[in-house]
Design a protein around this motif. Sequence first.
Motif, PDB file in Angstrom:
ATOM      1  N   ARG A  21       0.814  -1.231   0.000  1.00  0.00           N
ATOM      2  CA  ARG A  21       0.000   0.000   0.000  1.00  0.00           C
ATOM      3  C   ARG A  21       0.843   1.274   0.000  1.00  0.00           C
ATOM      4  N   GLU A  75      -3.146  -9.635  -1.347  1.00  0.00           N
ATOM      5  CA  GLU A  75      -2.432  -8.350  -1.262  1.00  0.00           C
ATOM      6  C   GLU A  75      -1.701  -8.067  -2.570  1.00  0.00           C
ATOM      7  N   TYR A  78      -3.738  -6.738  -5.365  1.00  0.00           N
ATOM      8  CA  TYR A  78      -4.268  -5.386  -5.182  1.00  0.00           C
ATOM      9  C   TYR A  78      -3.482  -4.345  -5.978  1.00  0.00           C
ATOM     10  N   GLY A 255      -7.842 -10.346  -5.099  1.00  0.00           N
ATOM     11  CA  GLY A 255      -7.192  -9.082  -4.749  1.00  0.00           C
ATOM     12  C   GLY A 255      -7.392  -8.014  -5.806  1.00  0.00           C
ATOM     13  N   SER A 256      -7.283  -8.401  -7.067  1.00  0.00           N
ATOM     14  CA  SER A 256      -7.487  -7.441  -8.165  1.00  0.00           C
ATOM     15  C   SER A 256      -8.939  -6.971  -8.219  1.00  0.00           C
ATOM     16  N   GLN A 258     -10.967  -6.785  -5.665  1.00  0.00           N
ATOM     17  CA  GLN A 258     -11.154  -5.869  -4.533  1.00  0.00           C
ATOM     18  C   GLN A 258     -10.651  -4.476  -4.883  1.00  0.00           C
ATOM     19  N   ARG A 259      -9.497  -4.404  -5.544  1.00  0.00           N
ATOM     20  CA  ARG A 259      -8.953  -3.096  -5.932  1.00  0.00           C
ATOM     21  C   ARG A 259      -9.889  -2.405  -6.926  1.00  0.00           C
TER      22      ARG A 259
END
Length: 391
Positions: A21, A75, A78, A255-256, A258-259
């Motif tokens: 992040r 993660e 993301y 994860g992708s 979610q992003r």
Amino acid sequence: MSQVNADDFAQIAAAVHEFIRTRVLPREREIADGDAVPDDLVAAAKEIGLFGYAIPQEWGGLGLDLQQDVELAQEFGYTALALRSMFGTNNGIAGQVLVNFGTDEQKSTWLERIASGDVVASFALTEPGAGSNPSGLRTKAVEQPDGSWIIDGGKCFITNAPTANLFVVFARVRPADDDGPGIAVFLVPADAPGVSVADRDKKMGQEGAWTADVHFDGVRVEKSALVGGSVDVGYKAAMVSLARGRVHIAALAVGSAQRALDESLRHVAVTTQGGTPIGDFQLVQAHIADMQTGVMAGRALVRDAAAKWVSEEDRRIAPSVAKLFCTEMVGQVADKAVQVHGGSGYMRDSVVERIYRDVRLLRLYEGTSEIQRLIVGGGLVRQAKKEAKGK
């Protein structure tokens, strides 16, 4: 069995979250424009153990099991998928061949250097005429009188080939017969005479994740290069490594997704149409609801498949179910994300535009969606026939 307890893993997961992040997200445009992961991020990834997080601790890795692996993979998904790609084969399809099937000598020669990132291991399976189905391999290995092997053939779309130090090469040693498919796997140093790597592929997305063709022209390797010391280890090694990798890819897709959802929520909360935030429009909310449903279903499925892998309850059907659902799901979520962004979502500087291109590959590698359907459908039907015969 994981070598890392829950408390220690929580610290590892927090460190990875922080790294992604705060260090990687701000550099995504740089990665895409430069078609490379910057050297300082590579060094930082090595420092926190990302090149060997799934390698056992006795060989210098962190020793995470697949249930822990998928939490990190979410993660990695993301952000730009190129980051995960540079150490994905070390931990996954290439590294796991050695962890699960290598001889003691092979493990001691390679695994510590793979775990540290000093060696980049590349999984050389796919060929122009043999993609998701390894049984169609044409690369050949011929045993010599002194026990060494000569390898000839070509591979395509090989991840990390331009930077690889070691190729985990699948080759046919005999026609398929009653003893098995006749496929062996060899450890071939990238600097071995006769190994050549073509120019990097130009791809639709995943800039910074390098792939290329690899050719083997009369490459001689010693007897000790035969993984597991047996020609019949290869096909099983490929199948087990790919199945494990499918759960990881499914987690990456979550994860992708979610992003893409998070980017969409930020956009619809502040973007107005006629003075009204577009997030107030019910049709936009319907898209958001579908995206959230896909993400939550995918996350639950990935965690379930990982748990079944670790317990050894299901290492064949569940990985394919997870990969099929999650990689198809992220394609739908990415498409909706572009839609709710409107015209701005189609612009090259938009995060969701990059995600849309990046995730398209997830339905293709480590077994296409079509192959996953065959594994799931065929496996369930065979199981049903066996049960019917037993009655």
